[in-house]
Design a protein around this motif. Structure first.
Motif, PDB file in Angstrom:
ATOM      1  N   ILE B 107     -14.456   0.628   2.821  1.00 45.23           N
ATOM      2  CA  ILE B 107     -14.568   1.835   1.984  1.00 45.23           C
ATOM      3  C   ILE B 107     -13.174   2.316   1.570  1.00 45.23           C
ATOM      4  O   ILE B 107     -12.932   2.636   0.406  1.00 45.23           O
ATOM      5  CB  ILE B 107     -15.337   2.945   2.755  1.00 45.23           C
ATOM      6  CG1 ILE B 107     -16.799   2.541   2.932  1.00 45.23           C
ATOM      7  CG2 ILE B 107     -15.246   4.288   2.027  1.00 45.23           C
ATOM      8  CD1 ILE B 107     -17.580   3.400   3.915  1.00 45.23           C
ATOM      9  N   GLN B 108     -12.267   2.336   2.539  1.00 49.46           N
ATOM     10  CA  GLN B 108     -10.905   2.809   2.236  1.00 49.46           C
ATOM     11  C   GLN B 108     -10.205   1.895   1.229  1.00 49.46           C
ATOM     12  O   GLN B 108      -9.499   2.357   0.335  1.00 49.46           O
ATOM     13  CB  GLN B 108     -10.077   2.849   3.522  1.00 49.46           C
ATOM     14  CG  GLN B 108     -10.530   3.915   4.491  1.00 49.46           C
ATOM     15  CD  GLN B 108      -9.763   3.804   5.784  1.00 49.46           C
ATOM     16  OE1 GLN B 108      -8.635   4.256   5.886  1.00 49.46           O
ATOM     17  NE2 GLN B 108     -10.355   3.178   6.775  1.00 49.46           N
ATOM     18  N   GLU B 109     -10.400   0.593   1.382  1.00 51.81           N
ATOM     19  CA  GLU B 109      -9.753  -0.344   0.451  1.00 51.81           C
ATOM     20  C   GLU B 109     -10.307  -0.184  -0.962  1.00 51.81           C
ATOM     21  O   GLU B 109      -9.561  -0.265  -1.945  1.00 51.81           O
ATOM     22  CB  GLU B 109      -9.946  -1.783   0.932  1.00 51.81           C
ATOM     23  CG  GLU B 109      -9.062  -2.112   2.113  1.00 51.81           C
ATOM     24  CD  GLU B 109      -9.162  -3.558   2.544  1.00 51.81           C
ATOM     25  OE1 GLU B 109      -9.713  -4.378   1.787  1.00 51.81           O
ATOM     26  OE2 GLU B 109      -8.690  -3.875   3.646  1.00 51.81           O
ATOM     27  N   LEU B 110     -11.620   0.036  -1.056  1.00 54.45           N
ATOM     28  CA  LEU B 110     -12.226   0.210  -2.382  1.00 54.45           C
ATOM     29  C   LEU B 110     -11.715   1.502  -3.028  1.00 54.45           C
ATOM     30  O   LEU B 110     -11.443   1.531  -4.237  1.00 54.45           O
ATOM     31  CB  LEU B 110     -13.751   0.217  -2.278  1.00 54.45           C
ATOM     32  CG  LEU B 110     -14.381  -1.116  -1.841  1.00 54.45           C
ATOM     33  CD1 LEU B 110     -15.884  -0.974  -1.680  1.00 54.45           C
ATOM     34  CD2 LEU B 110     -14.065  -2.232  -2.837  1.00 54.45           C
ATOM     35  N   LEU B 111     -11.560   2.554  -2.218  1.00 54.44           N
ATOM     36  CA  LEU B 111     -11.047   3.820  -2.754  1.00 54.44           C
ATOM     37  C   LEU B 111      -9.611   3.648  -3.262  1.00 54.44           C
ATOM     38  O   LEU B 111      -9.224   4.239  -4.266  1.00 54.44           O
ATOM     39  CB  LEU B 111     -11.095   4.908  -1.681  1.00 54.44           C
ATOM     40  CG  LEU B 111     -12.468   5.497  -1.396  1.00 54.44           C
ATOM     41  CD1 LEU B 111     -12.428   6.394  -0.167  1.00 54.44           C
ATOM     42  CD2 LEU B 111     -12.979   6.298  -2.599  1.00 54.44           C
ATOM     43  N   CYS B 203      -7.115   8.435   0.969  1.00 55.00           N
ATOM     44  CA  CYS B 203      -7.142   6.969   0.905  1.00 55.00           C
ATOM     45  C   CYS B 203      -6.990   6.450  -0.529  1.00 55.00           C
ATOM     46  O   CYS B 203      -6.623   5.295  -0.730  1.00 55.00           O
ATOM     47  CB  CYS B 203      -8.435   6.433   1.512  1.00 55.00           C
ATOM     48  SG  CYS B 203      -8.476   6.600   3.284  1.00 55.00           S
ATOM     49  N   ILE B 204      -7.286   7.298  -1.507  1.00 60.66           N
ATOM     50  CA  ILE B 204      -7.087   6.876  -2.910  1.00 60.66           C
ATOM     51  C   ILE B 204      -5.593   6.670  -3.169  1.00 60.66           C
ATOM     52  O   ILE B 204      -5.191   5.751  -3.867  1.00 60.66           O
ATOM     53  CB  ILE B 204      -7.663   7.935  -3.885  1.00 60.66           C
ATOM     54  CG1 ILE B 204      -9.170   8.069  -3.671  1.00 60.66           C
ATOM     55  CG2 ILE B 204      -7.353   7.569  -5.342  1.00 60.66           C
ATOM     56  CD1 ILE B 204      -9.808   9.199  -4.478  1.00 60.66           C
ATOM     57  N   PHE B 205      -4.783   7.499  -2.541  1.00 59.56           N
ATOM     58  CA  PHE B 205      -3.337   7.442  -2.781  1.00 59.56           C
ATOM     59  C   PHE B 205      -2.578   6.639  -1.723  1.00 59.56           C
ATOM     60  O   PHE B 205      -1.468   6.190  -1.972  1.00 59.56           O
ATOM     61  CB  PHE B 205      -2.769   8.873  -2.829  1.00 59.56           C
ATOM     62  CG  PHE B 205      -3.512   9.761  -3.773  1.00 59.56           C
ATOM     63  CD1 PHE B 205      -3.320   9.635  -5.147  1.00 59.56           C
ATOM     64  CD2 PHE B 205      -4.435  10.687  -3.318  1.00 59.56           C
ATOM     65  CE1 PHE B 205      -4.026  10.428  -6.033  1.00 59.56           C
ATOM     66  CE2 PHE B 205      -5.140  11.493  -4.197  1.00 59.56           C
ATOM     67  CZ  PHE B 205      -4.940  11.366  -5.559  1.00 59.56           C
ATOM     68  N   CYS B 206      -3.169   6.516  -0.569  1.00 63.49           N
ATOM     69  CA  CYS B 206      -2.477   5.882   0.560  1.00 63.49           C
ATOM     70  C   CYS B 206      -3.361   4.767   1.131  1.00 63.49           C
ATOM     71  O   CYS B 206      -4.490   5.040   1.544  1.00 63.49           O
ATOM     72  CB  CYS B 206      -2.190   6.951   1.623  1.00 63.49           C
ATOM     73  SG  CYS B 206      -1.214   6.358   2.983  1.00 63.49           S
ATOM     74  N   TYR B 207      -2.856   3.543   1.145  1.00 65.92           N
ATOM     75  CA  TYR B 207      -3.637   2.389   1.581  1.00 65.92           C
ATOM     76  C   TYR B 207      -4.130   2.537   3.026  1.00 65.92           C
ATOM     77  O   TYR B 207      -3.332   2.742   3.927  1.00 65.92           O
ATOM     78  CB  TYR B 207      -2.787   1.123   1.448  1.00 65.92           C
ATOM     79  CG  TYR B 207      -3.503  -0.155   1.813  1.00 65.92           C
ATOM     80  CD1 TYR B 207      -4.494  -0.675   0.989  1.00 65.92           C
ATOM     81  CD2 TYR B 207      -3.184  -0.844   2.974  1.00 65.92           C
ATOM     82  CE1 TYR B 207      -5.153  -1.845   1.324  1.00 65.92           C
ATOM     83  CE2 TYR B 207      -3.833  -2.024   3.316  1.00 65.92           C
ATOM     84  CZ  TYR B 207      -4.813  -2.511   2.485  1.00 65.92           C
ATOM     85  OH  TYR B 207      -5.470  -3.676   2.821  1.00 65.92           O
ATOM     86  N   ARG B 208      -5.432   2.472   3.227  1.00 66.76           N
ATOM     87  CA  ARG B 208      -6.088   2.537   4.540  1.00 66.76           C
ATOM     88  C   ARG B 208      -5.480   3.610   5.441  1.00 66.76           C
ATOM     89  O   ARG B 208      -5.104   3.350   6.590  1.00 66.76           O
ATOM     90  CB  ARG B 208      -6.028   1.171   5.225  1.00 66.76           C
ATOM     91  CG  ARG B 208      -6.930   0.141   4.541  1.00 66.76           C
ATOM     92  CD  ARG B 208      -6.969  -1.177   5.255  1.00 66.76           C
ATOM     93  NE  ARG B 208      -7.876  -1.123   6.379  1.00 66.76           N
ATOM     94  CZ  ARG B 208      -8.790  -2.071   6.662  1.00 66.76           C
ATOM     95  NH1 ARG B 208      -8.922  -3.121   5.881  1.00 66.76           N
ATOM     96  NH2 ARG B 208      -9.553  -1.968   7.702  1.00 66.76           N
ATOM     97  N   ALA B 209      -5.397   4.826   4.909  1.00 71.06           N
ATOM     98  CA  ALA B 209      -4.734   5.919   5.636  1.00 71.06           C
ATOM     99  C   ALA B 209      -5.370   6.182   6.999  1.00 71.06           C
ATOM    100  O   ALA B 209      -4.662   6.407   7.986  1.00 71.06           O
ATOM    101  CB  ALA B 209      -4.763   7.182   4.791  1.00 71.06           C
TER     102      ALA B 209
END
Lengths: 46, 310
Positions: B107-111, B203-209
């Protein structure tokens, strides 16, 4: 045998022993009992 | 050019595995229609990744929730069963689980694919990556133990106050589907929903926050990074230290396979020296090389198949 291999063997032995002992003392049932009921804390209610 | 193409192909394969694991973990599709959770025998076993067992689709248990629940049963019962599962999973797969088998990671990667400005990693993110160990120590271990020993009732601190996977996969669907739960949703539900929304937005701005800064399950698996059986590693003999592998990585890695490496394998296809190998591959390659090499060269290799540093 390298240090890594020794650590892997020790961890595998410990992990298996824990799993078997844990299952014998009812760990599976404890996990199951929690997992088949709605966890109020998990969903932000309890 | 070929390297980039190979990397994209490998990324596509990884996404397929992530999606397949997310579907497998949540294969009780009827639960999403009825708003009830699965009660079959597999629920006594944990999935490797973070997946709430109160998700209507979940067919197995969450390892973090089970760990907190088992800690809450102390001192009467030691959490051996769940510790054994975590040790074996960590030893076999380590943080490969984060890269390939975690639905919340997917989910985070897709965001993060949503176009826009992205936060670059740096010293700040490397320092912040230690926070997940504090979350593990306080919310997963200390709070459940404290309540078990002092109050005598279970309180899974991480599930209750933080877990965004629980809110997204369990809380929101169940509250939406079950009318009886709606009046019970109070300040805690509001807090967890707001936190979940903030994490997903970040997570949209930061990879896999979440994985990098907060996930205690990733913190547990990172303890096995050096001994995990299936992992990407560097052939020191081939590596020229160009650092391309760490620069191309979205995580806060200092070296391939360190505690922050989620074993996604992107670096493997970008390495100009082909120095990154996966799991058992090196031993196989080494055996093949040995059959055609000068026998004298064998004197320079160790028993484990790794070249000795001169």
């Amino acid at each position: 045998m390298t240090k890594r291999h020794a650590a892997q063997l020790a961890l595998a032995a410990c992990g298996l022993a824990f799993l078997i002992l844990g299952a014998a003392q009812g760990g599976y049932q404890t996990t199951m009992a929690k997992a088949i009921r709605i966890c109020m804390e998990c969903i932000g209610i309890g | 050019m070929d390297r980039r193409k190979n990397m994209r192909r490998a990324e596509f394969r990884r996404k397929c595995i992530q999606l397949a694991s997310a579907l497998l973990y949540n294969a009780n599709f009827a639960g999403f229609a009825s708003g009830t959770i699965y009660k079959g025998d597999p629920k006594g076993v944990c999935v490797p990744g973070l997946n709430c067992y109160s998700c209507p689709g979940a067919v197995a248990a969450c390892p973090l929730g089970s760990l907190q629940n088992a800690l809450s049963a102390m001192p009467d019962k030691l959490p051996l069963y769940i510790l054994g599962i975590l040790m074996l999973l960590g030893l076999a797969l380590g943080r490969l689980i984060c890269g390939f088998l975690c639905p919340f990671g997917l989910i985070q990667e897709l965001l993060h694919r949503i176009p826009g400005k992205k936060l670059k990693k740096g010293r700040w993110s490397r320092k912040l990556s230690w926070l997940k160990y504090a979350v593990l120590a306080v919310f997963v271990v200390a709070i459940p133990l404290w309540y078990a020993f002092t109050a005598g009732y279970p309180l899974p601190g991480f599930c209750k106050y933080i877990c965004p996977a629980g809110t997204l996969e369990g809380g929101i669907p169940l509250v939406a589907l079950q009318e009886t739960l709606r009046p019970m949703a109070g300040w805690l539900f509001t807090w967890k929903t707001a936190l979940c929304a903030a994490i997903l937005l970040f997570c949209i701005f930061c990879y896999r926050a979440f994985c990098r800064f907060l996930c205690p399950l990733g913190a547990i698996y990172s303890l096995f990074s050096r001994v995990a059986l299936l992992a990407f590693r560097v052939d020191e003999g081939k590596c020229d230290g160009c650092g391309l592998c760490t620069r191309v990585c979205g995580m806060d890695v200092k070296a391939v396979g360190d505690r922050e490496c989620i074993q996604c394998g992107r670096c493997r296809h970008i390495c100009p020296r082909g120095a990154i190998y996966f799991g058992w591959e090196r031993n196989q390659n080494h055996e093949a090389e040995k059959t055609i090499s000068d026998p004298a060269a064998d004197r320079h290799t160790s028993a484990g198949g790794m070249p000795e540093r001169q």
